[in-house]
Design a protein around this motif. Sequence first.
Motif, PDB file in Angstrom:
ATOM      1  N   TYR A  86     114.949   2.612  85.847  1.00 15.01           N
ATOM      2  CA  TYR A  86     115.778   1.325  86.589  1.00 15.01           C
ATOM      3  C   TYR A  86     115.273   0.088  85.969  1.00 15.01           C
ATOM      4  O   TYR A  86     114.231  -0.066  85.573  1.00 15.01           O
ATOM      5  CB  TYR A  86     115.099   1.259  88.150  1.00 15.01           C
ATOM      6  N   PRO A 100     111.674   2.316  91.370  1.00 13.12           N
ATOM      7  CA  PRO A 100     111.764   1.012  91.104  1.00 13.12           C
ATOM      8  C   PRO A 100     110.604   0.100  91.476  1.00 13.12           C
ATOM      9  O   PRO A 100     110.267  -0.837  90.726  1.00 13.12           O
ATOM     10  CB  PRO A 100     113.059   0.633  91.841  1.00 13.12           C
ATOM     11  N   TRP A 115     113.462   8.880  88.264  1.00 10.01           N
ATOM     12  CA  TRP A 115     113.236   9.187  86.844  1.00 10.01           C
ATOM     13  C   TRP A 115     111.775   9.724  86.677  1.00 10.01           C
ATOM     14  O   TRP A 115     111.178   9.318  87.657  1.00 10.01           O
ATOM     15  CB  TRP A 115     113.684   8.232  85.991  1.00 10.01           C
ATOM     16  N   TRP A 124     116.727   5.311  93.069  1.00  9.56           N
ATOM     17  CA  TRP A 124     116.879   5.676  91.757  1.00  9.56           C
ATOM     18  C   TRP A 124     115.614   6.667  91.343  1.00  9.56           C
ATOM     19  O   TRP A 124     114.523   6.088  91.714  1.00  9.56           O
ATOM     20  CB  TRP A 124     117.036   4.267  91.211  1.00  9.56           C
TER      21      TRP A 124
END
Length: 140
Positions: free
Chosen positions: A139, A74, A89, A87
């Motif tokens: 995010y 983020p 990814w 979060w």
Amino acid sequence: MVDDPPPPVGHQAWKGHGPDEGAVYKVACDSGRGGVVFVPTGEAGPGAPTIDPETVARKAAASMRLDGPKVAGPRAAGTYVVGMPMWMWAEPSPSTFGPVSASASAGGVTVTATAKVTTVRWAMGDGATVTCHGPGTPYR
């Protein structure tokens, strides 16, 4: 292929035999190495080398350019709180998630290998893992 000219009589390739008892053949391997072999008269000489498709496929895969994914968070920089949800990814690109294909050929055999990421497994540092089917969701 018959060795032309053959090694002199008495050479170890003849294995104690003479030219009237057989022939000395050249042998070439996929590895680039080779040698000679004595084959008695009336017996078949060495056949053509067989090509292992798996070896050709490994050559194709080794020629692919695959990079590790860019891991995103983020915030680009900063500190995070331990014990709080995170979060995660990865930002996909053609060289990190594919598909990436490469071909290789040897002795009349051609293989095309294709690599594509299907899952990402995150190691959390405490022995736990999280598996995502794909790069995850950025995010917002």
